[in-house]
Design a protein around this motif. Structure first.
Motif, mmCIF file in Angstrom:
data_model
loop_
_atom_site.group_PDB
_atom_site.id
_atom_site.type_symbol
_atom_site.label_atom_id
_atom_site.label_comp_id
_atom_site.label_asym_id
_atom_site.label_seq_id
_atom_site.Cartn_x
_atom_site.Cartn_y
_atom_site.Cartn_z
ATOM 1 N N PHE A 15 0.853 -1.163 0.040
ATOM 2 C CA PHE A 15 -0.098 0.030 -0.005
ATOM 3 C C PHE A 15 0.933 1.279 -0.199
ATOM 4 C CE2 PHE A 15 -4.685 -0.842 0.641
ATOM 5 C CZ PHE A 15 -4.528 -2.267 0.874
ATOM 6 N N GLU A 97 -13.052 6.452 10.180
ATOM 7 C CA GLU A 97 -14.391 6.309 9.121
ATOM 8 C C GLU A 97 -13.650 5.379 8.012
ATOM 9 O OE1 GLU A 97 -17.389 6.910 9.299
ATOM 10 O OE2 GLU A 97 -17.042 7.534 11.380
ATOM 11 N N LEU A 98 -12.425 5.740 7.834
ATOM 12 C CA LEU A 98 -11.846 4.858 6.855
ATOM 13 C C LEU A 98 -11.672 3.394 7.243
ATOM 14 C CD1 LEU A 98 -9.096 6.907 4.970
ATOM 15 C CD2 LEU A 98 -10.874 5.660 4.048
ATOM 16 N N ILE A 99 -11.109 3.259 8.596
ATOM 17 C CA ILE A 99 -10.610 1.968 8.951
ATOM 18 C C ILE A 99 -11.870 1.313 8.922
ATOM 19 C CG2 ILE A 99 -10.093 0.899 11.032
ATOM 20 C CD1 ILE A 99 -8.036 3.336 11.371
ATOM 21 N N LYS A 100 -13.188 1.792 9.333
ATOM 22 C CA LYS A 100 -14.407 0.907 9.453
ATOM 23 C C LYS A 100 -14.766 0.527 8.180
ATOM 24 C CE LYS A 100 -16.382 3.703 13.309
ATOM 25 N NZ LYS A 100 -17.307 4.907 13.359
ATOM 26 N N LYS A 101 -14.383 1.231 7.173
ATOM 27 C CA LYS A 101 -15.104 0.821 5.640
ATOM 28 C C LYS A 101 -14.271 0.296 4.662
ATOM 29 C CE LYS A 101 -18.216 4.396 6.661
ATOM 30 N NZ LYS A 101 -18.270 5.603 6.858
ATOM 31 N N ILE A 102 -12.919 0.323 4.936
ATOM 32 C CA ILE A 102 -11.925 -0.202 3.949
ATOM 33 C C ILE A 102 -10.852 -0.909 4.455
ATOM 34 C CG2 ILE A 102 -10.167 0.220 1.852
ATOM 35 C CD1 ILE A 102 -12.220 2.293 1.134
ATOM 36 N N HIS A 103 -10.459 -1.963 4.044
ATOM 37 C CA HIS A 103 -9.436 -2.807 4.671
ATOM 38 C C HIS A 103 -8.025 -2.109 4.241
ATOM 39 C CE1 HIS A 103 -6.395 -5.685 5.651
ATOM 40 N NE2 HIS A 103 -6.124 -5.963 4.436
ATOM 41 N N THR A 104 -7.233 -1.505 4.996
ATOM 42 C CA THR A 104 -6.028 -1.283 4.898
ATOM 43 C C THR A 104 -5.028 -1.447 5.779
ATOM 44 O OG1 THR A 104 -6.419 0.903 5.703
ATOM 45 C CG2 THR A 104 -6.337 0.970 3.588
ATOM 46 N N PHE A 109 -1.638 4.902 8.616
ATOM 47 C CA PHE A 109 -2.110 6.183 9.097
ATOM 48 C C PHE A 109 -0.945 6.534 9.976
ATOM 49 C CE2 PHE A 109 -5.817 3.637 7.962
ATOM 50 C CZ PHE A 109 -6.155 4.532 6.813
ATOM 51 N N GLU A 256 -6.208 -4.965 15.439
ATOM 52 C CA GLU A 256 -7.675 -5.788 15.105
ATOM 53 C C GLU A 256 -8.758 -5.177 15.859
ATOM 54 O OE1 GLU A 256 -7.767 -8.129 12.827
ATOM 55 O OE2 GLU A 256 -5.425 -8.129 12.284
ATOM 56 N N ILE A 259 -11.554 -1.362 15.634
ATOM 57 C CA ILE A 259 -12.785 -1.082 15.034
ATOM 58 C C ILE A 259 -13.959 -1.418 16.049
ATOM 59 C CG2 ILE A 259 -12.791 -3.495 14.138
ATOM 60 C CD1 ILE A 259 -14.031 -2.140 11.532
ATOM 61 N N PHE A 260 -13.672 -2.011 17.021
ATOM 62 C CA PHE A 260 -14.635 -2.217 18.032
ATOM 63 C C PHE A 260 -15.007 -1.129 18.979
ATOM 64 C CE2 PHE A 260 -13.685 -6.646 16.731
ATOM 65 C CZ PHE A 260 -14.820 -7.002 16.168
ATOM 66 N N ASN A 261 -13.740 -0.399 19.033
ATOM 67 C CA ASN A 261 -13.532 0.374 20.155
ATOM 68 C C ASN A 261 -13.668 2.098 19.658
ATOM 69 O OD1 ASN A 261 -12.819 -0.860 22.556
ATOM 70 N ND2 ASN A 261 -11.775 -2.019 21.034
ATOM 71 N N ALA B 75 -14.633 -8.318 3.862
ATOM 72 C CA ALA B 75 -13.588 -7.251 3.151
ATOM 73 C C ALA B 75 -12.406 -7.128 3.919
ATOM 74 C CB ALA B 75 -14.464 -6.001 3.045
ATOM 75 N N LYS B 76 -12.311 -7.824 4.922
ATOM 76 C CA LYS B 76 -11.480 -7.825 6.028
ATOM 77 C C LYS B 76 -11.215 -6.511 6.686
ATOM 78 C CE LYS B 76 -8.715 -10.885 3.231
ATOM 79 N NZ LYS B 76 -7.720 -11.262 2.312
ATOM 80 N N ILE B 77 -12.477 -6.107 6.974
ATOM 81 C CA ILE B 77 -12.628 -4.502 7.768
ATOM 82 C C ILE B 77 -12.707 -5.232 8.996
ATOM 83 C CG2 ILE B 77 -13.924 -2.692 8.051
ATOM 84 C CD1 ILE B 77 -14.552 -2.765 5.126
ATOM 85 N N PRO B 79 -12.270 -8.119 11.948
ATOM 86 C CA PRO B 79 -11.517 -9.305 12.192
ATOM 87 C C PRO B 79 -12.568 -10.650 12.540
ATOM 88 C CG PRO B 79 -10.941 -7.841 14.102
ATOM 89 C CD PRO B 79 -12.015 -7.100 13.041
ATOM 90 N N PRO B 93 -14.606 -2.874 -1.919
ATOM 91 C CA PRO B 93 -15.696 -2.826 -1.148
ATOM 92 C C PRO B 93 -16.548 -1.410 -1.708
ATOM 93 C CG PRO B 93 -13.943 -2.330 0.245
ATOM 94 C CD PRO B 93 -13.228 -2.555 -1.203
#
Lengths: 262, 418
Positions: A15, A97-104, A109, A256, A259-261, B75-77, B79, B93
């Protein structure tokens, strides 16, 4: 953990164009829509430096050889660490917002944030180089090691940034605490004054401050104009390695569940 | 693992911890309050799915059934909390369009930023740049910041980027209502092109029409589990029943809904049935589709003779009943719904009888059709017996490049003006 690190690094590599674009847009947006644009990031710290130089050399009168250059070298290296960490602390939360929507790879960042800060700092270091001539400082071949010192400061700051950015996801008070912490450290680190003005009993405690070693180390090429001791080099390398390892370890362990927090 | 699969999951599960913040009326800082209670919640559990290259898999389910969570995990967003996931190729996605956009940057800068967010290189994006701009129709605005775009322009640009970067797997979450009508048409065609280029598509939508048009297969999710997996039309009906509040099994015998799955057109009526209602003075006892030779079948050729045969019994004397039939496409479009009210008024009916609905030339085009039949009072208010889309037949043949459901039997004429 080494596995995870290699995986993240190889993902960041794949990336790398994103990293490049993030840095580019970050720099562009910072100076967009202002008349002086890029100049501001030089003028702003230089005015601040100038004020401090005026206060401490003319009013408070710290007596030492070429104090202004001593102060500038200290402030430039301090800014590299402090400014970078303060900004990069937000790098994960601001990109949620990005981390919630796209895998990178999430490392891009904080990395982009730290690199784009360092691009500013490098130009400031160049200005310091110019000041070295203006203020008639000692020019020596030791200047050639300054890139290495900046690389060490880079990894130290990156380690701090990773740690702070991770903490911020879980504890929303983080940026406030860091801002206060850096303010206190600014005065507790020999930046505007030399370590030699302290009494030896206090000096011991001041030597426990890891930031001190980076500031001091940075002054070797720009102020002392001599090679730093092996001992100091080992200390600086060790602190860098330790901070970076801790930062990346916590980051990789927690990335990992960011995203949950949010 | 089969090489043709671009997505495979094995017992995939996603668990969330719901944080309940108990406010016990205590004032003061949060830090001093008692621990936040965490409750485990499985948004998805034991999800096994496979999608091949060139396949379009629809995912349907009510709100909160785990559709978006599934896409996000693929989409591996998100885990995985348990299970395994294999994917092959570049994943695009389309979960929230324009997620990677920075409103301060220009359209062109955002094309590069979004493209690299998908893991592409700047060179590839540069090569496709003109395609993207042309597709979006925004070439005039490409150098102004995105914050000055209208929401329609914003979405158009976002869609154009993903659509023109040739991903191997496309995950689409409710993004069909993109832009104006012509652009919607264009995006739909683009999605169909993905299919032809052997990309794998996973489509989440509440628009069953879209699902029916696009998907080869659907899965129905409910409460984080796959409740149905299979043919699109069956899945859609399964889902519709789910919406009516009938969970998977209508009868107490544990039998799955048998709609349309009967091998023959004849359906033995069950007394208790969600797809059947009415007061019962007249009862439809048998429905069958007959071909030219009056043989029962459920496949017909375009242009063939078609007859629907409806047997009934009446328990009492009913005046002026109206019999009706209806033809539906798999996604619920009513193609035709003729009845006897004025075409064949029935004054009185005997204890039992048979009605025929005869079509000399079946003008339905290729595809599957669902069939309803009912008998009502003359005002069409009171149902004696209503069988809603319980029967299915297939029409084949016709011109394979034509679209639609009805063949208007028009003629093409070409006049050359040389």
């Amino acid at each position: 953990m080494p596995n995870k690190l290699m995986q993240e690094i190889s993902e960041v590599y794949s990336f790398r164009h994103l990293l490049f674009n993030l840095i580019k847009s970050d720099i562009k947006l910072r100076y967009k829509n202002s008349f002086l644009g890029f100049l501001w990031h030089l003028l702003n710290p230089l005015f601040y430096f100038g004020i401090l130089a005026l206060v401490f050399s003319q009013i408070i009168r710290i007596e030492m050889e070429n104090y202004v250059l001593f102060l500038f070298a200290g402030l430039v290296s301090w800014r590299m660490i402090q400014q970078t960490s303060l900004v990069a602390t937000h790098s994960i939360v601001n990109n949620q917002e990005l981390i919630k929507k796209i895998h990178t790879p999430k490392l891009v960042f904080p990395l982009a944030s730290v690199i784009s800060q360092f691009i500013d700092h490098l130009t400031l270091a160049l200005v310091l180089f110019v000041f070295l001539f203006i203020l008639k400082g000692k020019i020596s071949t030791v200047l050639f090691i300054s890139p290495l010192i900046i690389i060490l400061i880079f990894f130290f700051s990156l380690g701090l940034s990773l740690f702070f950015a991770t903490t911020y996801v879980y504890v929303k008070d983080t940026p406030h605490v860091i801002a206060i912490g850096f303010q206190a450290l600014f005065f507790l680190t020999p930046i505007i004054y030399p370590l030699s003005i302290l009494s030896s009993s206090i000096e011991k405690f001041f030597r426990l401050n890891p930031f001190f070693y980076f500031i001091e180390y940075f002054r070797y090429p720009f102020y002392y104009a001599k090679m730093p001791s092996v001992e100091l080099t080992v200390i600086v390398c060790a602190i860098t390695l330790l901070t970076f390892s801790l930062g990346i370890y916590i980051f990789l362990r927690k990335k990992e569940s960011f995203i949950f927090n949010f | 693992m089969d090489n043709n699969f671009s997505i495979t999951t094995e017992n995939l599960g996603i668990r969330f911890f719901l944080k309940h913040e108990h406010q016990k009326g205590k004032k003061g800082l949060k830090i001093f309050q008692s621990r936040i209670e965490k409750e485990e919640f499985w948004a998805l559990r034991n999800v096994n799915l496979e999608a091949k290259k060139g396949e379009v898999l629809g995912i349907i389910g009510v709100n909160g059934s785990g559709k978006s969570t599934l896409l996000k995990s693929l989409a591996k967003i998100l885990p995985l909390s348990e299970g395994k996931l294999w994917t092959k190729g570049k994943i695009a996605p389309l979960i929230e369009l324009g997620a990677g956009f920075n409103p301060e940057l220009t359209g062109s800068e955002n094309i590069f930023l979004s493209g690299t967010l998908l893991g592409l290189s700047n060179e590839i994006i540069r090569r496709n740049y003109h395609k993207i701009v042309d597709f979006s129709g925004l070439s005039k605005f490409i150098d102004i910041p995105l914050k000055n775009y209208s929401s329609g322009m914003f979405i158009r640009l976002a869609f154009s980027i993903v659509a023109n970067l040739e991903p191997d797997i496309v995950l689409i979450d409710e993004v069909f209502a993109v832009g104006d009508e012509p652009f919607q048409q264009k995006s739909f065609e683009k999605i169909l092109q993905f299919k032809e280029k052997d990309s794998t598509l996973l489509v989440v939508s509440h628009d069953l029409n879209t699902i029916a048009r696009l998907c080869n297969k659907v899965i129905v999710l409910d409460e984080g589990k796959i409740q149905f997996s299979g043919e699109t039309s069956l899945g859609i009906d399964y889902y519709k029943n789910l919406l009516k509040g009938i969970k998977s099994v209508p009868g107490e015998d544990g039998e799955k809904i048998d709609i349309g799955s009967q091998p023959s057109s004849e359906v033995i009526m069950k007394e208790k049935d969600s797809l059947r209602w009415g007061s019962g003075e007249i009862k439809i006892t048998k429905v069958a589709f007959l071909n030219e030779h009056l043989k029962e079948t459920n496949t017909f050729k375009c242009g063939e003779k078609f007859t629907a045969r409806i047997d009934y019994t009446a328990s009492e004397e009913i005046k002026n009943p109206v019999f009706g039939v209806a033809f539906y496409t798999p996604y619920g479009l009513l193609v035709s719904g003729p009845n006897t009210k004025f075409s064949l008024p029935v004054e009185k009916i005997p204890k039992s009888g048979t009605l025929f609905y005869k079509v000399n030339n079946l003008t339905l085009m290729r595809g599957e059709y669902f069939f309803s039949t009912a008998v009502y009072d003359f005002a069409l208010k009171k149902p004696y017996d209503h069988l809603e889309r319980k029967f299915k037949f297939t029409v084949f043949g016709g011109n394979p490049s034509d679209f639609g459901h009805i063949d208007l039997q028009g003629q093409w004429v070409h006049e050359k003006n040389d």
